[in-house]
Motif scaffolding. Structure first.
Motif, PDB file in Angstrom:
ATOM      1  N   THR A 187      -3.831   4.884  -5.699  1.00  0.00           N
ATOM      2  CA  THR A 187      -4.979   4.347  -4.789  1.00  0.00           C
ATOM      3  C   THR A 187      -5.416   2.973  -5.534  1.00  0.00           C
ATOM      4  O   THR A 187      -5.276   2.709  -6.613  1.00  0.00           O
ATOM      5  N   ASP A 188      -6.372   2.610  -4.756  1.00  0.00           N
ATOM      6  CA  ASP A 188      -7.328   1.464  -5.340  1.00  0.00           C
ATOM      7  C   ASP A 188      -8.382   2.256  -6.280  1.00  0.00           C
ATOM      8  O   ASP A 188      -9.631   2.719  -5.905  1.00  0.00           O
ATOM      9  N   GLU A 228       0.874  -1.052  -0.029  1.00  0.00           N
ATOM     10  CA  GLU A 228       0.064  -0.277   0.026  1.00  0.00           C
ATOM     11  C   GLU A 228       0.942   1.298  -0.080  1.00  0.00           C
ATOM     12  O   GLU A 228       0.761   2.171  -0.656  1.00  0.00           O
ATOM     13  N   MET A 235      -1.194  -6.458  -5.582  1.00  0.00           N
ATOM     14  CA  MET A 235      -0.925  -6.018  -4.463  1.00  0.00           C
ATOM     15  C   MET A 235      -0.112  -7.071  -3.571  1.00  0.00           C
ATOM     16  O   MET A 235      -0.691  -8.172  -3.637  1.00  0.00           O
ATOM     17  N   VAL A 249      -8.087  -2.588   0.311  1.00  0.00           N
ATOM     18  CA  VAL A 249      -7.249  -1.596  -0.548  1.00  0.00           C
ATOM     19  C   VAL A 249      -7.250  -1.988  -1.971  1.00  0.00           C
ATOM     20  O   VAL A 249      -7.130  -1.357  -2.971  1.00  0.00           O
TER      21      VAL A 249
END
Ligand code: FAD
Ligand code: NAP
Length: 523
Positions: A102-103, A59, A129, A151
């Motif tokens: 970001t997601d 992340e 990820m 996420v």
């Protein structure tokens, strides 16, 4: 009800323009078309900057790549370096930057659910990820939409439906005779109909999808033995029972129905179900106008599919090695000849009226298809509800160019099945007289059915044009759209280029029509 919430149509920024895709697009620089992007992805250039390596992305790492000149986005657990794609994105850089670092799964699903990003962005794949998801994406999200997203856009755990949810979940059973296998699905929903049941059986693979309000129930199996190509579907509408009847190829006793596939026996939100495609054969292609053609596609014998009024399908073609997907709205083969004949509702063919753009990527490829060629056609999508028409007294259809396509089935439905309708008026905007689609048929229909009126409005007429001219405007709509009685129940449907639709909705609001009285067709 208006299918686009207020504010969902923001006024386009000065750099935005509308292209034929139905969504506001920004003008792309020369050399930045989809075709140019496809060429770049085939050039062998290292688009991720990782020299072909795939990495696990944390992340924290993802969040670092949040700038235009260094932009990574996660979609369904996979991370893409979209920096090289920025200038090619039809929605513009700003749109893409909303998900930078970001997601972007939810944003992507809202806007582009049908775009095959895996194919478009395959050369931009950075990796997965690092987070380990428990279950597969999309299809495992739960029945009651309270998914816990993480996420990477994957559902953290399969929600176990509570007792009430379990009560709603359809179930299935099966039995056999010497020659037949019958699968019975108990949908637990009244008013099932043929449009809510989509069945495909290819080789030994059976897929049955049942649309139950905004949810989808799926059975998906590798059958134990081979079956014949033709299958039957029986629907007991009142009790919500559906039977899929398969014909055994060999007269053997089946020990089991088959091996369940990944999404078998799942009941999830319809929008979380991936699109399913089957190959359809092009059986005819006829001219409608100088640039628009009627394509007739034949569904496989082993497919049961009827596209509901007001819904569209996606066509998929491989263009220069990349999967490209575009939406199209099935119509009827004709407005007048077969009008009111049930035969035009047979599920065997899909008719599409498609404008061929001289610079269009998808329509040029479509136009090059030969009779007998195959093209992939998806399950239907769309949020138009026929019940909106069933309670109306006055129906207005505002169409621009090929925005006429959803109006075809809608007209048929309104004039054949809705007895409370007093007036049906199509206001059809085109540039020139020879752009008008099915003009003769529309005029013939107006003569046949006194409730129906058609008005053509041209934005670029010649001197000889005796009819109305202009563009969509407040004054024009106030003149053309009027209730037949002071308090009559009205529905106004609108479809065309995005800006046309946006402006139309605004003008209608200014004229005092409520959201419930409008439906805008969009992707
Ligand atoms: P594109 O390659 O997208 O180009 C079309 C034109 O726009 C070209 O002239 C191109 O030069 C220009 N253009 C495209 N993008 C840009 C840009 N960013 N900047 C500048 N210029 C640009 N169409 C039908 O004909 N029939 C239907 O039934 C139908 N149903 C639809 C249903 C829905 C829900 C939606 C959203 C659209 C529908 N469309 C329909 C439109 C269809 O999906 C395609 O958009 C259309 O066929 C054009 O595709 P294309 O790839 O050939 O054109
Ligand atoms: P077109 O020939 O370019 O235009 C048809 C008419 O619409 C013309 O009178 C034109 O006037 C007017 N118009 C075009 N753009 C406008 C705008 N920005 N504002 C106001 N009026 C405008 O149309 P087309 O090429 O057939 O395109 C049809 C569009 O409908 C495509 O964008 C397609 O994606 C969309 N569509 C959407 C759906 C759906 O969402 N369900 C279904 C089918 C088609 P001007 O002279 O002013 O251009």
């Amino acid at each position: 009800m208006l299918n686009v919430p207020p504010g969902a149509f923001p006024a386009p920024s000065s750099q935005q323009r509308v292209a034929a895709g139905g969504r506001a697009k920004v003008p792309l620089k020369p050399g930045r078309s989809l075709m140019d992007w496809i060429r770049l992805t085939k050039s062998g250039k290292d688009l991720t900057g990782l020299k072909g390596r795939l990495i696990e992305v944390t992340e924290d790492e993802l969040a670092k790549h949040d700038k235009k000149e260094d932009c990574w986005i996660c979609i369904r657990g996979l991370v893409y370096n979209v920096t090289p794609y920025m200038e090619y994105h039809p929605g513009g850089e700003d749109e893409l930057m909303k998900a930078a670092g970001t997601d972007g799964t939810d944003l992507f699903d809202q806007v582009h659910r049908w775009v095959n990003y895996e194919s478009m962005l395959k050369e931009c794949l950075v990796g997965r990820m690092a987070f380990k998801p428990i279950a597969a994406p999309k299809d495992i999200s739960s029945i009651l939409s309270e998914e816990k997203k993480q996420v990477n856009g994957m559902v953290s755990e399969k929600n176990v439906p509570g007792a009430s949810a379990r009560d709603l979940t359809p179930s299935y059973d099966w039995f056999q005779t010497d020659g037949l296998i019958t699968i019975v699905i108990y949908t637990k929903q009244k008013d099932m109909n043929a449009e809510l049941v989509i069945v495909d059986c290819q080789d030994k693979r059976l897929r049955g999808e049942f649309i139950l309000a905004d949810h989808s129930y799926l059975i998906e199996l590798d059958l134990d033995h081979a079956v014949r190509e033709d299958l039957d579907v029986n629907i007991a509408e009142k009790v919500g029972k559906v039977e899929i009847i398969l014909k055994k190829k060999d007269n053997v006793h089946w020990k089991v129905l088959g091996r369940p596939l990944e999404s078998h026996n799942t009941f999830i939100k319809r929008t979380d179900r991936g699109l399913f495609y089957r190959k359809c054969k092009l059986v005819s292609k006829t001219e409608v106008t100088h640039d628009t053609k009627l394509f007739s596609l034949m569904l496989p014998k082993s497919t049961h599919l009827q596209v509901p009024t007001g819904q569209h399908v996606y066509l998929k073609q491989i263009i220069a090695g990349t999967e490209v997907v575009k939406p199209y709205t099935p119509i009827l083969p004709s407005l007048t000849l077969d009008f009111k004949q049930p035969s035009c509702h047979d599920g065997a063919h899909i008719y599409l009226m498609i404008k061929i753009y001289s610079c269009g990527l998808f329509t040029q490829a479509l136009d090059h298809l030969q009779i007998g060629d195959y093209i992939s056609v998806s399950n239907p999508e769309g949020n138009f509800k026929k019940s909106q028409v069933q309670t109306s007294e006055d129906l207005f259809l505002l169409a621009a160019g090929t925005g006429f396509t959803p109006m075809v089935k809608l007209l048929n439905f309104a004039l054949t099945e809705v007895s409370c309708l007093r007036t049906v008026k199509l206001i059809f905007f085109n540039k020139k007289e020879d752009d008008i689609l099915w003009r003769n048929q529309l005029e013939e229909l107006a003569l046949k059915d006194k409730r129906f009126e058609v008005q053509f409005i041209l934005s670029e007429p010649t001197k000889d044009w005796g009819g109305k001219q202009g563009k969509i405007s407040l004054s024009l709509l106030s003149e053309c759209v009027k209730r037949s009685r002071k308090d009559s129940k009205v529905l106004i449907c609108i479809c065309g280029p995005t800006l046309f639709t946006e402006q139309g909705v605004e003008y209608l609001r200014d004229l005092g029509y409520s959201q419930e009285e409008m439906h805008a067709f969009t992707a």
